[in-house]
Design an enzyme around this catalytic site. Structure first.
Site, PDB file in Angstrom:
ATOM      1  N   GLY A   1      36.908  43.388  44.622  1.00  0.00           N
ATOM      2  CA  GLY A   1      37.680  43.976  45.428  1.00  0.00           C
ATOM      3  C   GLY A   1      36.956  43.683  47.122  1.00  0.00           C
TER       4      GLY A   1
ATOM      5  N   LYS B   1      44.851  49.060  37.599  1.00  0.00           N
ATOM      6  CA  LYS B   1      43.940  50.248  38.238  1.00  0.00           C
ATOM      7  C   LYS B   1      44.723  51.774  38.750  1.00  0.00           C
ATOM      8  CE  LYS B   1      40.600  46.898  40.395  1.00  0.00           C
ATOM      9  NZ  LYS B   1      39.649  46.816  41.102  1.00  0.00           N
TER      10      LYS B   1
ATOM     11  N   SER C   1      39.161  38.674  44.451  1.00  0.00           N
ATOM     12  CA  SER C   1      39.860  38.827  45.244  1.00  0.00           C
ATOM     13  C   SER C   1      40.243  37.516  45.473  1.00  0.00           C
ATOM     14  CB  SER C   1      38.783  38.455  46.396  1.00  0.00           C
ATOM     15  OG  SER C   1      37.685  39.694  46.201  1.00  0.00           O
TER      16      SER C   1
ATOM     17  N   HIS D   1      35.404  46.188  32.425  1.00  0.00           N
ATOM     18  CA  HIS D   1      35.596  45.695  33.596  1.00  0.00           C
ATOM     19  C   HIS D   1      34.478  46.329  33.940  1.00  0.00           C
ATOM     20  CE1 HIS D   1      37.141  45.880  37.414  1.00  0.00           C
ATOM     21  NE2 HIS D   1      38.152  44.829  37.514  1.00  0.00           N
TER      22      HIS D   1
ATOM     23  N   ASN E   1      45.853  44.522  37.365  1.00  0.00           N
ATOM     24  CA  ASN E   1      45.223  45.278  36.818  1.00  0.00           C
ATOM     25  C   ASN E   1      45.924  45.770  37.937  1.00  0.00           C
ATOM     26  OD1 ASN E   1      43.001  47.429  36.195  1.00  0.00           O
ATOM     27  ND2 ASN E   1      41.357  46.331  37.079  1.00  0.00           N
TER      28      ASN E   1
ATOM     29  N   GLU F   1      34.603  37.669  35.813  1.00  0.00           N
ATOM     30  CA  GLU F   1      35.373  38.326  37.513  1.00  0.00           C
ATOM     31  C   GLU F   1      33.414  38.191  37.910  1.00  0.00           C
ATOM     32  OE1 GLU F   1      38.311  40.725  37.684  1.00  0.00           O
ATOM     33  OE2 GLU F   1      37.512  41.985  36.860  1.00  0.00           O
TER      34      GLU F   1
ATOM     35  N   GLY G   1      43.065  42.323  40.835  1.00  0.00           N
ATOM     36  CA  GLY G   1      43.136  43.791  40.946  1.00  0.00           C
ATOM     37  C   GLY G   1      44.416  44.121  42.359  1.00  0.00           C
TER      38      GLY G   1
ATOM     39  N   GLU H   1      33.601  47.766  36.721  1.00  0.00           N
ATOM     40  CA  GLU H   1      34.345  49.041  37.133  1.00  0.00           C
ATOM     41  C   GLU H   1      33.508  50.647  36.318  1.00  0.00           C
ATOM     42  OE1 GLU H   1      38.093  49.355  39.362  1.00  0.00           O
ATOM     43  OE2 GLU H   1      37.197  48.120  41.102  1.00  0.00           O
TER      44      GLU H   1
HETATM   45  C1  PEP Z   1      39.679  43.598  39.306  1.00  0.00           C
HETATM   46  O1  PEP Z   1      39.081  44.359  40.120  1.00  0.00           O
HETATM   47  O2  PEP Z   1      39.364  43.214  38.226  1.00  0.00           O
HETATM   48  C2  PEP Z   1      40.028  42.540  40.548  1.00  0.00           C
HETATM   49  C3  PEP Z   1      39.401  41.693  40.017  1.00  0.00           C
HETATM   50  O3  PEP Z   1      39.870  43.094  41.841  1.00  0.00           O
HETATM   51  P1  PEP Z   1      40.545  42.112  43.096  1.00  0.00           P
HETATM   52  O4  PEP Z   1      41.540  41.562  42.956  1.00  0.00           O
HETATM   53  O5  PEP Z   1      40.785  43.537  43.904  1.00  0.00           O
HETATM   54  O6  PEP Z   1      38.891  41.741  43.893  1.00  0.00           O
END
Ligand code: PEP
Length: 256
Positions: A175, A10, A215, A97, A8, A169, A236, A99
């Site tokens: 993040g 973003k 992460s 998601h 992703n 998630e 991400g 966010e």
């Molecule tokens: C995400 O935004 O779906 C995500 C998993 O981000 P990150 O890997 O940066 O934690």
């Protein structure tokens, strides 16, 4: 089951130069490995989708959107239709998601509309679910996950369910660099599989990939994906670094 390694990107890659650099470094890293057991998927900003499809699809990478609007067409200023994504070569869309839930009030009911429209347009929805830190502390994880699945997947028929992808998630891990233990991921995976087998036939429930996201890095991929038996990852930040993203893909692909 085949593994899914989904990036992703973003709201990044702000210039054509940055995008082109990303695509050429992704393409050259991709040539160094084969991923016979995995699907590699990237979800760039929609503005870049056509270019990503043109350059990477031939190399076996599938492309998805980060969001869609739950209508086919019309007066919805600023929105992207699932059919547009499909017609421009996209195969997936992320839905729900954290966010989007946080900044755009994307509820389970909105996610449900998007999932239905995505499926109706021939896209595979990647439905993100997960609890906040506070919900985990208050022992509400299972209730939150159950609600997100039951409401988000309401009215999705058994015949369409094999197109779904579920991404667990935990919001506190997105993040942040915090990750759950392998046992914590596995517990939620078992719960998700159980709920899916209540919603769908047991055979169908077994065919729906359940990914981990939050992460993921090459040094955590074994713990959060392979050990708990997840069917892949949603990545991400690390997906912005092709060499790191493909390192994660290699670990998961080769750990069959
Ligand atoms: C995400 O935004 O779906 C995500 C998993 O981000 P990150 O890997 O940066 O934690």
């Amino acid at each position: 089951m085949e593994k899914y390694i989904i990036g992703n990107l973003k709201m990044n890659l702000l210039t054509q130069a940055e995008r082109n650099h990303y695509l050429s470094s992704f393409s050259s890293e991709l040539k160094k490995s084969k991923f016979p057991n995995s699907k590699i998927v990237l979800c760039p900003p929609c503005l870049h989708m056509e270019k990503f499809v043109g350059i990477l699809q031939g190399a076996g990478v599938e492309i998805g959107a980060q969001n869609i609007f739950p209508e086919e067409r019309g007066s919805f200023t600023g929105e992207i239709s699932p059919l547009m994504v499909k017609n421009f070569g996209g195969k997936y869309t992320i839905v729900g998601h954290s966010e989007r839930r946080r900044y755009f009030d994307e509820t389970n009911a909105v996610a449900n509309e998007k999932i239905k429209l995505a499926l109706g347009s021939g896209l595979r929805p990647i439905y993100c679910i997960g609890e906040t830190e506070d919900e985990r502390r208050r022992d509400l994880t299972f209730d939150v996950i159950a609600g997100q699945l039951e409401e988000g997947l309401a009215g999705i028929a058994n015949t369409q369910a094999d197109k779904l992808v579920i991404a667990y998630e935990p919001i506190w891990a997105v993040g942040t660099d915090a990750v759950p233990t392998s046992d914590e991921v596995m517990e939620v995976k078992i719960l998700i599989r159980k709920i899916l087998s209540e919603l769908y036939s047991p055979e169908m429930a077994e065919r729906i990939p359940i990914l981990y996201g939050g992460s993921v890095k090459s040094r955590t991929a074994l713990e959060v994906c392979v050990e708990p038996g997840m069917d892949g990852v949603l990545v991400g930040r690390e997906s912005l670094i092709p060499i790191e993203f493909l390192k994660i893909a290699n670990i998961i692909d080769k750990a069959q």
